[in-house]
Design a protein around this motif. Sequence first.
Motif, short mmCIF file in Angstrom:
data_model
loop_
_atom_site.label_atom_id
_atom_site.label_comp_id
_atom_site.label_asym_id
_atom_site.label_seq_id
_atom_site.Cartn_x
_atom_site.Cartn_y
_atom_site.Cartn_z
N GLU A 1 46.77 40.90 23.51
CA GLU A 1 45.35 40.53 23.56
C GLU A 1 44.85 40.26 24.97
O GLU A 1 43.75 39.76 25.16
N ASN A 2 45.70 40.57 25.96
CA ASN A 2 45.30 40.41 27.36
C ASN A 2 44.87 38.98 27.66
O ASN A 2 43.88 38.73 28.36
N SER A 3 45.60 38.03 27.07
CA SER A 3 45.39 36.61 27.38
C SER A 3 46.58 36.14 28.21
O SER A 3 47.53 36.89 28.42
N TYR A 4 46.52 34.90 28.68
CA TYR A 4 47.59 34.44 29.57
C TYR A 4 47.71 32.92 29.53
O TYR A 4 46.70 32.23 29.59
N ASP A 5 48.95 32.44 29.42
CA ASP A 5 49.19 31.00 29.38
C ASP A 5 50.48 30.70 30.15
O ASP A 5 51.58 30.77 29.60
N LEU A 6 50.34 30.38 31.41
CA LEU A 6 51.51 30.15 32.27
C LEU A 6 52.35 28.98 31.76
O LEU A 6 53.58 29.07 31.73
N GLU A 7 51.70 27.88 31.38
CA GLU A 7 52.44 26.70 30.96
C GLU A 7 53.36 27.01 29.78
O GLU A 7 54.53 26.61 29.75
N ALA B 1 53.15 37.57 34.49
CA ALA B 1 53.00 36.82 35.75
C ALA B 1 52.53 37.73 36.87
O ALA B 1 51.75 37.31 37.74
N LEU B 2 52.98 38.99 36.85
CA LEU B 2 52.53 39.95 37.87
C LEU B 2 51.02 40.16 37.79
O LEU B 2 50.36 40.36 38.81
N THR B 3 50.48 40.11 36.58
CA THR B 3 49.04 40.35 36.41
C THR B 3 48.20 39.21 36.97
O THR B 3 46.98 39.34 37.07
N ASN B 4 48.85 38.09 37.33
CA ASN B 4 48.07 36.96 37.85
C ASN B 4 48.24 36.77 39.36
O ASN B 4 47.93 35.70 39.89
N LEU B 5 48.75 37.79 40.04
CA LEU B 5 48.76 37.75 41.50
C LEU B 5 47.32 37.66 41.99
O LEU B 5 46.42 38.19 41.34
N PRO B 6 47.06 36.99 43.13
CA PRO B 6 47.99 36.48 44.14
C PRO B 6 48.53 35.07 43.87
O PRO B 6 49.13 34.48 44.75
N HIS B 7 48.31 34.52 42.68
CA HIS B 7 48.88 33.21 42.38
C HIS B 7 50.41 33.30 42.35
O HIS B 7 50.97 34.39 42.18
N THR B 8 51.06 32.17 42.47
CA THR B 8 52.52 32.15 42.63
C THR B 8 53.27 32.08 41.30
O THR B 8 54.45 31.73 41.26
N LEU C 1 54.46 44.80 45.62
CA LEU C 1 53.09 44.27 45.65
C LEU C 1 52.93 43.22 46.74
O LEU C 1 51.92 43.20 47.46
N GLU C 2 53.91 42.36 46.88
CA GLU C 2 53.85 41.30 47.88
C GLU C 2 53.88 41.86 49.30
O GLU C 2 53.33 41.26 50.22
N THR C 3 54.52 43.01 49.48
CA THR C 3 54.60 43.64 50.81
C THR C 3 53.56 44.74 50.97
O THR C 3 53.60 45.50 51.94
N CYS C 4 52.63 44.80 50.02
CA CYS C 4 51.50 45.75 50.06
C CYS C 4 51.94 47.21 50.11
O CYS C 4 51.24 48.05 50.68
N GLU C 5 53.06 47.50 49.48
CA GLU C 5 53.52 48.90 49.35
C GLU C 5 52.93 49.45 48.05
O GLU C 5 53.65 49.80 47.11
N PHE C 6 51.61 49.58 48.04
CA PHE C 6 50.92 49.88 46.79
C PHE C 6 51.21 51.29 46.25
O PHE C 6 51.39 51.47 45.04
N PHE D 1 47.46 45.69 31.92
CA PHE D 1 48.38 45.49 33.05
C PHE D 1 47.89 46.21 34.32
O PHE D 1 47.76 45.60 35.38
N GLU D 2 47.63 47.50 34.21
CA GLU D 2 47.29 48.28 35.40
C GLU D 2 45.99 47.82 36.05
O GLU D 2 45.89 47.73 37.28
N ASP D 3 44.99 47.49 35.23
CA ASP D 3 43.72 47.02 35.80
C ASP D 3 43.88 45.66 36.48
O ASP D 3 43.22 45.38 37.48
N SER D 4 44.76 44.81 35.94
CA SER D 4 45.01 43.52 36.58
C SER D 4 45.64 43.72 37.96
O SER D 4 45.29 43.01 38.91
N ILE D 5 46.53 44.69 38.06
CA ILE D 5 47.15 45.00 39.35
C ILE D 5 46.11 45.56 40.31
O ILE D 5 46.10 45.22 41.50
N ARG D 6 45.21 46.39 39.80
CA ARG D 6 44.15 46.95 40.65
C ARG D 6 43.23 45.86 41.19
O ARG D 6 42.77 45.92 42.34
N LYS D 7 42.98 44.84 40.38
CA LYS D 7 42.16 43.71 40.86
C LYS D 7 42.85 43.02 42.03
O LYS D 7 42.20 42.64 43.01
N PHE D 8 44.17 42.84 41.91
CA PHE D 8 44.92 42.22 43.00
C PHE D 8 44.86 43.08 44.26
O PHE D 8 44.63 42.57 45.36
N ILE D 9 45.04 44.39 44.09
CA ILE D 9 45.00 45.30 45.24
C ILE D 9 43.62 45.24 45.90
O ILE D 9 43.51 45.21 47.14
#
Length: 205
Positions: free
Chosen positions: A39-45, A73-80, A109-114, A134-142
């Motif tokens: 459902e493209n939701s997210y709950d880190l806790e 967790a990857l979809t929530n970059l740049p958060h840690t 992703l962290e080293t910007c080797e997109f 997933f892919e669109d979340s990564i694109r937002k980070f990029i």
Amino acid sequence: MSSADDARATVSSLLKGIDRYNPENLSKLERYVEIQTKENSYDLEANLAVLKLYQLNPAHFQLDVAQQILLKALTNLPHTDFILCKCLIDESHQQEPQLKSILYLHLLLETCEFQKFWNELVELEDMVSTIVGFEDSIRKFICHVLKITYQTISKRLLAQLLGDLTDRELEQWMNRYGWKSQEDGKLFITNQEEIVKTKNITEKN
């Protein structure tokens, strides 16, 4: 109310007090992880609670669930979030091929080797296809990274950095961020000089 909202309310009560580390709650928490992927939701806790329970109860470890948690967790970059999750996974499990691949994606992703990231992702299509958005979340980070590093960029390079987008797809992302074509054919991202803020430094006695 979506099933994700219902599950979040249920899980929220499970995570209060000593019940947070009750292994009998694992099955409910694991189902909640699956709901997040669909459902493209997210709950880190909640996801950290799952990994902590695995840490406390090694026999209950589920590789597929840990894999889903790391991908979310990857979809929530740049958060840690990714680092927090990784720290709760035993080193021996991190050597599993699936998790090792995800750790490598994070490094790229962290080293910007997109461009290298998208090339690697082709090999992991079956794994990431279960993570809706997933892919669109990564694109937002990029795009976030590009916005703070580039002033102008060629359309072709932007399309490659975002995963070899078609012209139509690229146009949608340009419109989303208000990036305009210039007379020289490049895209104007942002004026880097304008976003640099000066700060007054005061000495304390």
